[in-house]
Design an enzyme around this catalytic site. Structure first.
Site, PDB file in Angstrom:
ATOM      1  N   SER A  38       0.831  -1.206   0.000  1.00 29.26           N
ATOM      2  CA  SER A  38       0.000   0.000   0.000  1.00 29.26           C
ATOM      3  C   SER A  38       0.861   1.250   0.000  1.00 29.26           C
ATOM      4  O   SER A  38       0.365   2.342  -0.266  1.00 29.26           O
ATOM      5  CB  SER A  38      -0.853   0.076   1.269  1.00 29.26           C
ATOM      6  OG  SER A  38      -1.387  -1.147   1.599  1.00 29.26           O
ATOM      7  N   HIS A  71      -2.157  -3.297  -6.637  1.00 26.27           N
ATOM      8  CA  HIS A  71      -2.721  -2.884  -5.346  1.00 26.27           C
ATOM      9  C   HIS A  71      -4.226  -3.165  -5.335  1.00 26.27           C
ATOM     10  O   HIS A  71      -5.013  -2.422  -5.929  1.00 26.27           O
ATOM     11  CB  HIS A  71      -2.422  -1.391  -5.119  1.00 26.27           C
ATOM     12  CG  HIS A  71      -2.776  -0.913  -3.748  1.00 26.27           C
ATOM     13  ND1 HIS A  71      -3.143   0.385  -3.481  1.00 26.27           N
ATOM     14  CD2 HIS A  71      -2.831  -1.552  -2.566  1.00 26.27           C
ATOM     15  CE1 HIS A  71      -3.408   0.502  -2.191  1.00 26.27           C
ATOM     16  NE2 HIS A  71      -3.215  -0.658  -1.621  1.00 26.27           N
ATOM     17  N   GLU A 103      -5.164  -0.883  -8.493  1.00 26.29           N
ATOM     18  CA  GLU A 103      -4.210   0.118  -8.993  1.00 26.29           C
ATOM     19  C   GLU A 103      -3.007  -0.670  -9.524  1.00 26.29           C
ATOM     20  O   GLU A 103      -2.425  -1.479  -8.793  1.00 26.29           O
ATOM     21  CB  GLU A 103      -3.743   1.035  -7.857  1.00 26.29           C
ATOM     22  CG  GLU A 103      -4.792   2.040  -7.405  1.00 26.29           C
ATOM     23  CD  GLU A 103      -4.263   2.990  -6.319  1.00 26.29           C
ATOM     24  OE1 GLU A 103      -4.507   4.209  -6.431  1.00 26.29           O
ATOM     25  OE2 GLU A 103      -3.628   2.519  -5.357  1.00 26.29           O
ATOM     26  N   ASN A 161      -4.988   6.158  -1.816  1.00 28.50           N
ATOM     27  CA  ASN A 161      -4.628   6.524  -0.439  1.00 28.50           C
ATOM     28  C   ASN A 161      -4.180   7.976  -0.334  1.00 28.50           C
ATOM     29  O   ASN A 161      -4.382   8.619   0.699  1.00 28.50           O
ATOM     30  CB  ASN A 161      -3.549   5.590   0.106  1.00 28.50           C
ATOM     31  CG  ASN A 161      -4.144   4.256   0.527  1.00 28.50           C
ATOM     32  OD1 ASN A 161      -5.346   4.151   0.760  1.00 28.50           O
ATOM     33  ND2 ASN A 161      -3.311   3.231   0.603  1.00 28.50           N
TER      34      ASN A 161
HETATM   35  N1  LIG Z   1      -5.581  -4.864   4.744  1.00 24.56           N
HETATM   36  C1  LIG Z   1      -5.810  -3.938   3.814  1.00 24.56           C
HETATM   37  O1  LIG Z   1      -6.806  -3.217   3.847  1.00 24.56           O
HETATM   38  C2  LIG Z   1      -4.849  -3.788   2.668  1.00 24.56           C
HETATM   39  C3  LIG Z   1      -5.289  -3.189   1.474  1.00 24.56           C
HETATM   40  C4  LIG Z   1      -4.407  -3.098   0.393  1.00 24.56           C
HETATM   41  C5  LIG Z   1      -3.100  -3.560   0.521  1.00 24.56           C
HETATM   42  N2  LIG Z   1      -2.692  -4.119   1.708  1.00 24.56           N
HETATM   43  C6  LIG Z   1      -1.309  -4.615   1.779  1.00 24.56           C
HETATM   44  O2  LIG Z   1      -1.328  -6.031   1.646  1.00 24.56           O
HETATM   45  C7  LIG Z   1      -0.254  -6.601   2.381  1.00 24.56           C
HETATM   46  C8  LIG Z   1      -0.790  -7.665   3.326  1.00 24.56           C
HETATM   47  O3  LIG Z   1      -1.710  -7.077   4.212  1.00 24.56           O
HETATM   48  P1  LIG Z   1      -2.813  -7.946   4.995  1.00 24.56           P
HETATM   49  O4  LIG Z   1      -3.797  -6.973   5.519  1.00 24.56           O
HETATM   50  O5  LIG Z   1      -3.262  -9.096   4.160  1.00 24.56           O
HETATM   51  O6  LIG Z   1      -1.904  -8.489   6.207  1.00 24.56           O
HETATM   52  P2  LIG Z   1      -2.135  -9.783   7.127  1.00 24.56           P
HETATM   53  O7  LIG Z   1      -1.384  -9.523   8.364  1.00 24.56           O
HETATM   54  O8  LIG Z   1      -3.587 -10.132   7.181  1.00 24.56           O
HETATM   55  O9  LIG Z   1      -1.393 -10.949   6.303  1.00 24.56           O
HETATM   56  C9  LIG Z   1      -0.011 -11.039   6.107  1.00 24.56           C
HETATM   57  C10 LIG Z   1       0.373 -12.510   6.011  1.00 24.56           C
HETATM   58  O10 LIG Z   1       1.744 -12.604   5.612  1.00 24.56           O
HETATM   59  C11 LIG Z   1       2.333 -13.655   6.331  1.00 24.56           C
HETATM   60  N3  LIG Z   1       3.789 -13.496   6.337  1.00 24.56           N
HETATM   61  C12 LIG Z   1       4.590 -12.906   7.250  1.00 24.56           C
HETATM   62  N4  LIG Z   1       5.874 -12.978   6.863  1.00 24.56           N
HETATM   63  C13 LIG Z   1       5.887 -13.650   5.678  1.00 24.56           C
HETATM   64  C14 LIG Z   1       6.916 -14.075   4.813  1.00 24.56           C
HETATM   65  N5  LIG Z   1       8.189 -13.804   5.050  1.00 24.56           N
HETATM   66  N6  LIG Z   1       6.566 -14.765   3.719  1.00 24.56           N
HETATM   67  C15 LIG Z   1       5.267 -15.055   3.452  1.00 24.56           C
HETATM   68  N7  LIG Z   1       4.250 -14.665   4.241  1.00 24.56           N
HETATM   69  C16 LIG Z   1       4.554 -13.976   5.342  1.00 24.56           C
HETATM   70  C17 LIG Z   1       1.690 -13.590   7.699  1.00 24.56           C
HETATM   71  O11 LIG Z   1       1.832 -14.849   8.380  1.00 24.56           O
HETATM   72  C18 LIG Z   1       0.240 -13.266   7.337  1.00 24.56           C
HETATM   73  O12 LIG Z   1      -0.533 -14.441   7.132  1.00 24.56           O
HETATM   74  C19 LIG Z   1       0.472  -5.431   3.049  1.00 24.56           C
HETATM   75  O13 LIG Z   1       1.534  -5.040   2.222  1.00 24.56           O
HETATM   76  C20 LIG Z   1      -0.596  -4.349   3.095  1.00 24.56           C
HETATM   77  O14 LIG Z   1      -0.066  -3.057   3.123  1.00 24.56           O
HETATM   78  C21 LIG Z   1      -3.538  -4.250   2.771  1.00 24.56           C
END
Ligand SMILES: NC(=O)c1ccc[n+]([C@@H]2O[C@H](COP(=O)([O-])OP(=O)(O)OC[C@H]3O[C@@H](n4cnc5c(N)ncnc54)[C@H](O)[C@@H]3O)[C@@H](O)[C@H]2O)c1
Length: 283
Positions: A117, A138, A150, A188
């Site tokens: 993000s 994204h 995006e 964002n």
């Molecule tokens: N949550 C949102 O609203 C949102 C929206 C758009 C983008 N994002 C982006 O998406 C990404 C993930 O966010 P999320 O909300 O799904 O987080 P989350 O915490 O729900 O999931 C992250 C996952 O990654 C795993 N993980 C940790 N280290 C790892 C590694 N080395 N290799 C593989 N997996 C690993 C964790 O165990 C976890 O299951 C981030 O970069 C975030 O900025 C989030």
């Protein structure tokens, strides 16, 4: 290159949503996480979502079974994937480690995409030996429901990579929008300063939180007020985005509101902690 198999890295909120949408559209997916337990949790979420769709007669049981049959999973990466989409935690260290491993293990033609993000796609791509095959995808939360992707070009991203990923986004029945690699990308950068401004309105006593939200809902036709939305996103995440914008542009107009900082410091993070601008029943 036609993308047939996707390696999704990270089986959390975003990774499981991306995997779900991909298998529902006929793609093969390998879902990976650091621990098998996290992988299982991600698969459970997908199963639960698809079962709900079957109950609501949006899809048939057969469609659900076919979709689930297209996922395999584990803690290793699928070396034959045409594309990897990384949805691991939002730190440069973790993402760099993931992309170096993907770069080493996946076939030469494979495209690497990040769902970050806020981190620079150019900088992430530079950690690999294939920056021309590196791109941002994204997605928005919840992935099955929100239409936008995006697509972020890094400095070295090739047109071929862009076209392949753009086409994939359309196959996933999403609407891709091209954006350049710039802090906060487009959504964002526009959305979070609006939320930040709403917090200033509360801090300066312009209006109460309920009234700020009512004003924005009825005055601008938004389905959710900015403070309710901030609670849903997480106030820590909102603060992080403001800090990225503030640092990235060096412009004081992105200064995080002190009240937002105080709420985060106090652990009032929104829905996930039970309290932000509003209170939530945790039971
Ligand atoms: N949550 C949102 O609203 C949102 C929206 C758009 C983008 N994002 C982006 O998406 C990404 C993930 O966010 P999320 O909300 O799904 O987080 P989350 O915490 O729900 O999931 C992250 C996952 O990654 C795993 N993980 C940790 N280290 C790892 C590694 N080395 N290799 C593989 N997996 C690993 C964790 O165990 C976890 O299951 C981030 O970069 C975030 O900025 C989030």
């Amino acid at each position: 290159m036609a993308i047939k198999k996707i390696q999704v890295v990270g089986a959390g909120q975003m990774g499981s949503g991306i995997a779900q949408v991909a298998v529902q559209r006929g793609l093969a997916v390998h879902l990976a996480d650091v621990e098998q337990e996290m992988v299982e949790k991600g698969l459970e979420t997908i199963k639960k979502n698809l079962s709900r769709s079957v109950e609501k007669e949006r899809i048939s049981q057969e469609e659900m079974d076919d979709a689930m049959g297209r996922i395999d999973s584990g803690t290793e990466y699928a070396q034959d994937a045409d594309l990897a989409i990384e949805a691991a935690p939002e730190t440069m260290e973790i993402k760099t480690e993931v992309f170096r491993a993907l770069d080493e293990q996946l076939k030469e033609e494979a495209i690497l995409a990040s769902n970050t993000s806020s981190l620079s796609i150019t900088k992430l791509g530079a950690q690999t030996n294939r920056p021309e095959k590196f791109i941002g995808m994204h997605f928005f939360n919840p992935v099955p429901a929100l239409k936008l992707v995006e697509i972020i070009r890094g400095l070295e991203t090739s047109d071929e990579t862009y076209d392949a990923v753009n086409e994939l986004a359309e196959r996933l029945e999403k609407t891709p929008v091209e954006v350049q690699d710039s802090p906060g990308f487009a959504v964002n950068r526009i959305l979070v300063p609006m939320i930040n401004e709403a917090v200033y309105c509360v801090m300066e006593g312009v209006s109460e939180p309920e009234d700020v939200d009512t004003a924005m809902k009825l005055g601008t036709n938004q389905p959710m007020g900015p403070l309710e939305l901030a609670d849903l996103i997480g106030l820590d995440t909102c603060l992080h985005v403001m800090e990225v914008l503030h640092e990235g542009f060096g412009d004081t107009k992105y200064r995080p509101c002190p009240l937002l900082k105080r709420y985060v410091a106090a652990g009032r993070l929104g829905r996930k902690s039970g309290r932000g601008f509003f209170e939530y029943d945790q039971s």
